[in-house]
Write a protein that holds these residues in place. Structure first.
Motif, PDB file in Angstrom:
ATOM      1  N   ASP A 274      84.627  35.086 -12.242  1.00 53.16           N
ATOM      2  CA  ASP A 274      84.072  36.446 -12.259  1.00 53.16           C
ATOM      3  C   ASP A 274      84.508  37.194 -13.517  1.00 53.16           C
ATOM      4  OD1 ASP A 274      86.735  36.989 -11.824  1.00 53.16           O
ATOM      5  OD2 ASP A 274      86.402  38.336 -10.124  1.00 53.16           O
ATOM      6  N   GLY A 275      85.011  36.463 -14.505  1.00 55.42           N
ATOM      7  CA  GLY A 275      85.468  37.093 -15.743  1.00 55.42           C
ATOM      8  C   GLY A 275      86.972  37.235 -15.782  1.00 55.42           C
ATOM      9  N   LEU A 276      87.599  37.207 -14.625  1.00 55.32           N
ATOM     10  CA  LEU A 276      89.053  37.348 -14.568  1.00 55.32           C
ATOM     11  C   LEU A 276      89.666  36.185 -13.796  1.00 55.32           C
ATOM     12  CD1 LEU A 276      91.379  39.114 -15.390  1.00 55.32           C
ATOM     13  CD2 LEU A 276      90.990  40.537 -13.382  1.00 55.32           C
ATOM     14  N   ASN A 277      89.078  35.879 -12.654  1.00 57.87           N
ATOM     15  CA  ASN A 277      89.557  34.765 -11.832  1.00 57.87           C
ATOM     16  C   ASN A 277      88.616  33.583 -11.962  1.00 57.87           C
ATOM     17  OD1 ASN A 277      91.861  35.947 -10.272  1.00 57.87           O
ATOM     18  ND2 ASN A 277      90.271  37.434  -9.799  1.00 57.87           N
ATOM     19  N   THR A 278      89.177  32.386 -11.830  1.00 53.36           N
ATOM     20  CA  THR A 278      88.335  31.195 -11.828  1.00 53.36           C
ATOM     21  C   THR A 278      88.555  30.418 -10.538  1.00 53.36           C
ATOM     22  OG1 THR A 278      90.013  29.918 -12.997  1.00 53.36           O
ATOM     23  CG2 THR A 278      88.280  30.928 -14.332  1.00 53.36           C
ATOM     24  N   VAL A 279      87.513  29.723 -10.138  1.00 53.06           N
ATOM     25  CA  VAL A 279      87.558  28.849  -8.969  1.00 53.06           C
ATOM     26  C   VAL A 279      87.062  27.481  -9.423  1.00 53.06           C
ATOM     27  CG1 VAL A 279      86.643  28.415  -6.656  1.00 53.06           C
ATOM     28  CG2 VAL A 279      87.145  30.766  -7.372  1.00 53.06           C
ATOM     29  N   SER A 280      87.786  26.430  -9.044  1.00 56.44           N
ATOM     30  CA  SER A 280      87.382  25.074  -9.399  1.00 56.44           C
ATOM     31  C   SER A 280      86.767  24.381  -8.198  1.00 56.44           C
ATOM     32  CB  SER A 280      88.597  24.264  -9.868  1.00 56.44           C
ATOM     33  OG  SER A 280      89.005  24.674 -11.148  1.00 56.44           O
ATOM     34  N   VAL A 281      85.705  23.639  -8.461  1.00 54.61           N
ATOM     35  CA  VAL A 281      85.083  22.808  -7.431  1.00 54.61           C
ATOM     36  C   VAL A 281      85.156  21.369  -7.920  1.00 54.61           C
ATOM     37  CG1 VAL A 281      82.976  22.338  -6.123  1.00 54.61           C
ATOM     38  CG2 VAL A 281      83.537  24.697  -6.807  1.00 54.61           C
ATOM     39  N   PHE A 282      85.806  20.518  -7.150  1.00 53.20           N
ATOM     40  CA  PHE A 282      85.944  19.103  -7.511  1.00 53.20           C
ATOM     41  C   PHE A 282      85.081  18.271  -6.570  1.00 53.20           C
ATOM     42  CE2 PHE A 282      89.923  21.237  -8.599  1.00 53.20           C
ATOM     43  CZ  PHE A 282      90.058  20.895  -9.936  1.00 53.20           C
ATOM     44  N   VAL A 283      84.294  17.377  -7.142  1.00 55.41           N
ATOM     45  CA  VAL A 283      83.426  16.523  -6.337  1.00 55.41           C
ATOM     46  C   VAL A 283      83.683  15.071  -6.730  1.00 55.41           C
ATOM     47  CG1 VAL A 283      81.046  15.977  -5.692  1.00 55.41           C
ATOM     48  CG2 VAL A 283      81.682  18.341  -6.231  1.00 55.41           C
ATOM     49  N   ALA A 284      84.022  14.261  -5.753  1.00 55.11           N
ATOM     50  CA  ALA A 284      84.299  12.840  -6.004  1.00 55.11           C
ATOM     51  C   ALA A 284      83.738  12.034  -4.842  1.00 55.11           C
ATOM     52  CB  ALA A 284      85.806  12.619  -6.130  1.00 55.11           C
ATOM     53  N   PRO A 285      83.389  10.769  -5.096  1.00 50.21           N
ATOM     54  CA  PRO A 285      82.898   9.938  -3.993  1.00 50.21           C
ATOM     55  C   PRO A 285      83.931   9.876  -2.867  1.00 50.21           C
ATOM     56  CG  PRO A 285      82.585   8.827  -6.095  1.00 50.21           C
ATOM     57  CD  PRO A 285      83.420  10.029  -6.370  1.00 50.21           C
ATOM     58  N   HIS A 286      83.459  10.050  -1.648  1.00 50.68           N
ATOM     59  CA  HIS A 286      84.377  10.017  -0.512  1.00 50.68           C
ATOM     60  C   HIS A 286      84.703   8.577  -0.156  1.00 50.68           C
ATOM     61  CE1 HIS A 286      86.332  10.863   3.213  1.00 50.68           C
ATOM     62  NE2 HIS A 286      85.401  10.244   3.933  1.00 50.68           N
ATOM     63  N   ARG A 287      85.979   8.293  -0.069  1.00 51.80           N
ATOM     64  CA  ARG A 287      86.413   6.950   0.310  1.00 51.80           C
ATOM     65  C   ARG A 287      87.115   7.045   1.649  1.00 51.80           C
ATOM     66  NH1 ARG A 287      90.338   6.072  -4.109  1.00 51.80           N
ATOM     67  NH2 ARG A 287      90.109   8.319  -4.294  1.00 51.80           N
ATOM     68  N   THR A 288      86.667   6.238   2.589  1.00 53.80           N
ATOM     69  CA  THR A 288      87.284   6.252   3.912  1.00 53.80           C
ATOM     70  C   THR A 288      88.755   5.871   3.785  1.00 53.80           C
ATOM     71  OG1 THR A 288      85.176   5.544   4.811  1.00 53.80           O
ATOM     72  CG2 THR A 288      87.068   5.420   6.287  1.00 53.80           C
ATOM     73  N   GLY A 289      89.600   6.676   4.373  1.00 49.33           N
ATOM     74  CA  GLY A 289      91.034   6.408   4.293  1.00 49.33           C
ATOM     75  C   GLY A 289      91.666   6.903   3.009  1.00 49.33           C
ATOM     76  N   GLY A 290      90.852   7.472   2.143  1.00 48.32           N
ATOM     77  CA  GLY A 290      91.393   7.984   0.879  1.00 48.32           C
ATOM     78  C   GLY A 290      91.997   9.363   1.056  1.00 48.32           C
ATOM     79  N   ALA A 291      92.448   9.928  -0.076  1.00 46.84           N
ATOM     80  CA  ALA A 291      93.077  11.245  -0.041  1.00 46.84           C
ATOM     81  C   ALA A 291      92.000  12.312  -0.106  1.00 46.84           C
ATOM     82  CB  ALA A 291      94.034  11.376  -1.206  1.00 46.84           C
ATOM     83  N   GLY A 311      78.401  12.201   1.540  1.00 43.33           N
ATOM     84  CA  GLY A 311      79.192  11.074   1.062  1.00 43.33           C
ATOM     85  C   GLY A 311      80.139  11.424  -0.070  1.00 43.33           C
ATOM     86  N   TYR A 312      80.280  12.680  -0.383  1.00 44.54           N
ATOM     87  CA  TYR A 312      81.176  13.112  -1.460  1.00 44.54           C
ATOM     88  C   TYR A 312      82.253  14.041  -0.898  1.00 44.54           C
ATOM     89  CZ  TYR A 312      78.096  11.095  -4.912  1.00 44.54           C
ATOM     90  OH  TYR A 312      77.369  10.202  -5.657  1.00 44.54           O
ATOM     91  N   ALA A 313      83.450  13.875  -1.417  1.00 40.57           N
ATOM     92  CA  ALA A 313      84.534  14.780  -1.042  1.00 40.57           C
ATOM     93  C   ALA A 313      84.475  15.998  -1.958  1.00 40.57           C
ATOM     94  CB  ALA A 313      85.872  14.069  -1.192  1.00 40.57           C
ATOM     95  N   VAL A 314      84.344  17.170  -1.352  1.00 39.69           N
ATOM     96  CA  VAL A 314      84.261  18.421  -2.112  1.00 39.69           C
ATOM     97  C   VAL A 314      85.547  19.207  -1.869  1.00 39.69           C
ATOM     98  CG1 VAL A 314      83.027  20.608  -2.384  1.00 39.69           C
ATOM     99  CG2 VAL A 314      81.755  18.502  -1.889  1.00 39.69           C
ATOM    100  N   THR A 315      86.253  19.546  -2.940  1.00 41.29           N
ATOM    101  CA  THR A 315      87.473  20.353  -2.827  1.00 41.29           C
ATOM    102  C   THR A 315      87.306  21.596  -3.699  1.00 41.29           C
ATOM    103  OG1 THR A 315      88.786  18.342  -2.561  1.00 41.29           O
ATOM    104  CG2 THR A 315      89.987  20.367  -3.045  1.00 41.29           C
ATOM    105  N   VAL A 316      87.484  22.751  -3.089  1.00 40.03           N
ATOM    106  CA  VAL A 316      87.367  24.027  -3.812  1.00 40.03           C
ATOM    107  C   VAL A 316      88.758  24.653  -3.873  1.00 40.03           C
ATOM    108  CG1 VAL A 316      86.236  26.283  -3.888  1.00 40.03           C
ATOM    109  CG2 VAL A 316      85.020  24.300  -2.960  1.00 40.03           C
ATOM    110  N   MET A 317      89.137  25.128  -5.051  1.00 42.27           N
ATOM    111  CA  MET A 317      90.503  25.623  -5.255  1.00 42.27           C
ATOM    112  C   MET A 317      90.508  26.836  -6.180  1.00 42.27           C
ATOM    113  SD  MET A 317      93.612  23.490  -7.004  1.00 42.27           S
ATOM    114  CE  MET A 317      93.815  22.374  -5.628  1.00 42.27           C
TER     115      MET A 317
END
Lengths: 337, 189
Positions: A274-291, A311-317
């Motif tokens: 928003d000009g001051l704060n940032t948010v990261s979105v990470f997208v990686a193939p989802h692996r069963t049993g993975g982190a 089928g993708y792991a989405v992590t927002v931070m």
């Protein structure tokens, strides 16, 4: 009578000249006293134009940490941890190298020039007219920080989608001397302050940063840029994403293919802000049993939420309210070929 | 500066100050130039030790610590007894540094997490949100979150789980040429 008029006229002229001289002699930020936006703009200008060094005490996650910062007006800077594991960030124009003792180092290409690598976010170069859409600027009182008089400027969020900030700006140098991240209920979530600041000339700042460090950053700048999101699917299987609905004020700033130190696969990394704060979105193939994070979690003021989509792991931070993280996470759509 | 404040600063550095006193002391440090200078002085000691960890000649450590303390003494430290105590302490730690132990000791002290316990949101101290701490997540998830945190905030230097990895352990992964990652020893400037 005529003589009296002449005397009054010359008195007025004298006062006018005196007032003009006083105005010229006043420090620039004295004019900005009535305007917190002007104070903030002066701070942004100082971050771009001043060379300085100082020690910073930084508190997050309930732990204090100390850093030494040397910043040069030409865009080079070096920040070293004085406590805990040895860590350093050396920055040049458009590139930064983050190093940890005995571990991989990370090169971050910055397409846009930002402020010095201060560990507190008000050091943004986003123009104030853009920031005032989402933050109300308020002028607070005077304090003493790092032995200098500093004026408090508060950035109060206009809605519940972002945190606020307090920043104390030096009267003499216009540099930010202290900063607090303020939660939705007014509590301080993290803070940083200089214990001392010294203004330098560019040559001295370069000397303190070190020729080898500058060479390293120059070398990093000439290294291939981060792979674009378009080639990411070919190399890692990740795909670009889109968003159904973003919180007000948040826009897509960058989308890139990136790998963290120690990670075998790159992920698609989308940066919103928003000009001051940032948010990261990470997208990686989802692996069963993975982190894969599923659900919400936090570390200090940093919130994260994870879910599996198509089928993708989405992590927002990000260092924003959890409601903002959740809204972004729920709006992520994986672009299908 | 009173003896009590000096003791509190010293306890803060050692991670032995009760957390309710920590918040108050940090607030005082931020409002007092004298306290801030003292805090800075204490960090000069750990800075000198950090240089030792970076591979400088071990024999130069003690003189460097003494030099730092002497510099601080010119107009800053007036308590000779306290100075002697710190000099003795620094010299002692320097000896430990020669034995290769100083680094781990300091690291443990500063990263023990004992220094500041979570505090309530009171508008003055540093408070922690109420969400579940991600250190309670499974280890692989923690590691991934720590990596993501570094990518999200490359300039942020908050120690996290991945940065607590013992030296050398994180260098096992081969470099990925498709990305911006490089592997190296910590560069010496």
């Amino acid at each position: 009578m005529k003589g009296r008029v002449n005397t009054r006229s010359s008195d007025s002229m004298r006062w006018g000249i005196l007032l003009l001289l006083a105005a010229v002699c006043l420090p620039l930020n004295a004019f900005a006293d009535a305007s917190p936006e002007a104070w903030f703009s002066l701070m942004q200008q100082a971050l771009k134009s001043r060379s300085y060094q100082g020690n910073i005490v930084y508190m997050r996650n309930g732990m204090p940490a100390a850093y030494r910062l040397v910043a040069c007006a030409d865009g080079y800077a070096r920040m070293s941890s004085l406590t805990g594991p040895a860590r350093e960030v050396v920055r040049g124009p458009h590139v930064a190298v983050r190093m940890r003792a005995g571990a991989a180092y990370m090169i971050v290409h910055e397409p846009r020039q930002v402020g010095a690598p201060l560990p507190f976010p008000p050091a943004t170069q986003t123009p104030v007219p853009q920031l005032v859409k989402w933050y109300r600027f308020e002028l607070g009182g005077w304090s003493r920080v790092a032995g200098e008089d500093a004026r408090l400027v508060e950035l109060v969020p206009r809605d519940q989608w972002r945190y606020g900030y307090r920043v104390w700006i030096s009267r003499t140098t216009d540099l930010p001397l202290r900063s607090q991240l303020v939660g939705l209920r007014g509590g301080v979530l993290e803070q940083a302050f200089f214990t001392h600041v010294k203004i330098l000339d560019e040559a001295t700042a370069h000397g303190l940063i070190g020729r080898k460090a500058i060479t390293l950053v120059a070398h990093a700048a000439s290294a291939p840029a981060v792979a674009s999101a378009k080639v990411c699917p070919e190399t890692t299987g990740s795909r670009p994403v889109s968003f159904k609905e973003l919180p007000p004020g948040y826009n897509l700033l960058r989308e890139q293919c990136q790998a963290a130190p120690g990670a075998k696969l790159a992920v698609t990394h989308v940066i919103l802000g928003d000009g001051l704060n940032t948010v990261s979105v990470f997208v990686a193939p989802h692996r069963t049993g993975g982190a894969t994070l599923t659900g919400q979690t936090s570390m200090g003021p940093v919130h994260a939420m994870g879910r599996v989509a198509d089928g993708y792991a989405v992590t927002v931070m990000g260092t924003v309210p959890m409601s903002t993280i959740a809204r972004i996470a729920r709006g992520v759509r994986i672009k299908t070929p | 500066m009173s003896d009590l404040l000096r003791e509190q600063l010293s306890a803060l550095m050692d991670g032995e100050l009760p957390h309710e006193e920590c918040e108050l002391l940090v607030k005082r440090i931020s409002n007092s130039a004298e306290l801030a200078r003292s805090w800075h002085a204490y960090h000069l000691i750990s800075d000198a030790l950090r240089d030792q960890l970076a591979g400088r000649d071990a024999e130069q450590l003690a003189p460097r610590v003494r030099e730092a303390l002497t510099e601080e003494n010119t107009g800053r430290f007036h308590d000779a007894g306290r100075l002697r105590r710190w000099s003795t302490l620094a010299a002692g730690v320097a000896v430990l540094g020669l034995a290769g132990l100083a680094g781990s000791l300091i690291t443990r002290h500063m990263d023990s997490g004992k220094v500041f316990a979570p505090a309530g949101a009171n508008g003055t101290g540093v408070s922690n949100p109420v969400h579940v701490d991600w250190r309670s997540e499974p280890q692989p998830v923690q590691a991934e979150l720590s990596r993501y945190l570094m990518m999200h905030d490359p300039y942020g230097m908050t120690p996290n789980a991945s940065e607590e990895t013992p030296r050398g352990a994180a260098t096992a992964t081969p470099p990925n040429k498709a990305t911006n990652e490089r592997q190296s020893k910590y560069p010496q400037f």
